[in-house]
Motif scaffolding. Structure first.
Motif, short mmCIF file in Angstrom:
data_model
loop_
_atom_site.label_atom_id
_atom_site.label_comp_id
_atom_site.label_asym_id
_atom_site.label_seq_id
_atom_site.Cartn_x
_atom_site.Cartn_y
_atom_site.Cartn_z
N TYR A 148 0.00 0.84 8.19
CA TYR A 148 0.13 1.95 7.25
C TYR A 148 -1.19 2.69 7.02
O TYR A 148 -1.21 3.92 6.96
N GLU A 149 -2.28 1.96 6.90
CA GLU A 149 -3.57 2.62 6.63
C GLU A 149 -3.94 3.57 7.77
O GLU A 149 -4.41 4.68 7.54
N ALA A 178 0.83 -1.20 0.00
CA ALA A 178 0.00 0.00 0.00
C ALA A 178 0.87 1.25 0.00
O ALA A 178 0.55 2.24 -0.68
N PHE A 179 1.98 1.23 0.73
CA PHE A 179 2.88 2.37 0.74
C PHE A 179 3.53 2.57 -0.63
O PHE A 179 3.67 3.70 -1.10
N PHE A 228 2.28 1.79 -3.48
CA PHE A 228 1.27 2.27 -4.42
C PHE A 228 0.89 3.73 -4.15
O PHE A 228 0.68 4.52 -5.07
N ASP A 229 0.80 4.09 -2.88
CA ASP A 229 0.37 5.44 -2.50
C ASP A 229 1.25 5.93 -1.34
O ASP A 229 0.83 5.94 -0.19
N PRO A 230 2.49 6.33 -1.64
CA PRO A 230 3.44 6.62 -0.56
C PRO A 230 3.17 7.96 0.13
O PRO A 230 2.54 8.85 -0.42
N ILE A 231 3.67 8.08 1.35
CA ILE A 231 3.70 9.35 2.08
C ILE A 231 5.05 9.99 1.81
O ILE A 231 6.09 9.42 2.14
N ASP A 232 5.04 11.14 1.18
CA ASP A 232 6.28 11.85 0.87
C ASP A 232 6.44 12.97 1.89
O ASP A 232 5.76 13.99 1.82
N ARG A 286 -1.66 6.53 7.53
CA ARG A 286 -2.02 7.36 6.37
C ARG A 286 -3.19 8.29 6.70
O ARG A 286 -3.19 9.47 6.32
N ARG A 287 -4.18 7.78 7.42
CA ARG A 287 -5.36 8.59 7.76
C ARG A 287 -4.99 9.75 8.67
O ARG A 287 -5.56 10.83 8.58
#
Length: 291
Positions: free
Chosen positions: A138-139, A84-85, A87-91, A142-143
């Motif tokens: 991670y989810e 998941a990271f 595919f949609d990473p936190i930068d 992410r939230r």
């Protein structure tokens, strides 16, 4: 999943006379297949709604199998979190990848701490001064990340200095400096008809002080009204100093609280205790500075 030793279960024929242990878990075809391969002699008990594993070491073997299942589930969840990271990473400059998850290092912020505590399995590393969050969380991370990053940026030293500069000259800062300057004059407005005793610790809105002189000088109420609520033109200036530790120790506490709106009153024990601690601390600092 639960595992119980056979002697504690309800009787179910000859299984109760053999050494062994029971284990139950939610039905899942793959889990059942794994279980049957690991424990080929296990039998299902309709009475107990559980699997019976024979053998004197059954309980230990079941425990190891359950631990392996849990580790496998964690590994699967970590793999999903890593994907998941990807595919949609936190930068973000506050987050970096570690071997087992994410490493988060930010300036101190209560908001950051509160948010990260709500992320499952997060933990604080006091040696490295950072937070660890496993991939499986991670989810949840992410939230909460927008709030975490915003709070971290607000608490960067440069941002805090910028806000401090912006406050300089503001009305609140000006009032604070004026109040501090007034306090340094060591004066206090007193009602002419109700003057406190000289040389004795007295409680005021400034805390506990000792009045040293009341000169009879009338108070010009308008310039100081913001500092002394209730001041009027008939008040007199009293000049004060901080009490010594010995004076505070000798002061007998009042048994009743002050009257509402009183300008001065005899200190209560709740007021004397912190004042004594502060005076003792001042004495200790003076002794430490003495040659």
């Amino acid at each position: 999943m639960t595992e119980t030793k056979s002697p504690d279960a309800a009787p179910s024929g000859e299984d109760d006379r053999k050494p062994g242990a029971d284990v139950s878990f939610p039905y899942d075809r793959m889990t059942v297949e794994q279980f049957r391969r690991r424990f080929p002699r296990a039998r299902w008990s309709d009475d107990r709604k559980a699997w019976f594993v024979p053998g004197s070491t059954a309980s230990r073997r079941i425990g190891r199998w359950l631990a392996e299942l849990e580790a496998e589930a964690d590994a699967h969840a970590d793999a999903k979190g890593r994907d998941a990271f990807a595919f949609d990473p936190i930068d973000s400059p506050y987050l970096e990848l570690g071997k087992a998850g994410f490493r988060i290092r930010t300036p101190y912020s209560k908001t950051v701490v509160d948010e990260l505590r709500e992320v499952p399995f997060s933990r604080w590393d006091s040696d490295l001064r950072l937070w660890h969050v496993p991939f499986r969380s991670y989810e949840g991370l992410r939230r909460r990340w927008p709030h975490i990053e915003a709070a971290a940026r607000r608490n960067e030293p440069e941002e805090r200095r910028r806000r401090a500069e912006a406050r300089k000259g503001a009305e609140q800062d000006l009032r604070s400096r004026l109040r501090s300057a007034e306090r340094k004059r060591h004066r206090y407005p007193l009602p002419a008809g109700d003057l406190p005793p000289i040389g004795r610790p007295i409680a005021t809105s400034y805390g506990i002080v000792v009045f040293t002189d009341i000169t009879g000088e009338l108070v010009d109420a308008h310039p100081v009204a913001n500092f002394y609520p209730g001041v009027n033109e008939d008040d007199l200036w009293g000049y004060w100093r901080a009490p010594t530790f010995e004076e505070l120790v000798r002061t007998w506490p009042a048994k009743t609280p002050p009257l509402r709106g009183a300008r001065w009153w005899l200190p209560t024990i709740e007021e004397l205790r912190p004042a004594r601690r502060a005076a003792r601390s001042r004495n200790a600092k003076k002794r430490a500075k003495a040659p």
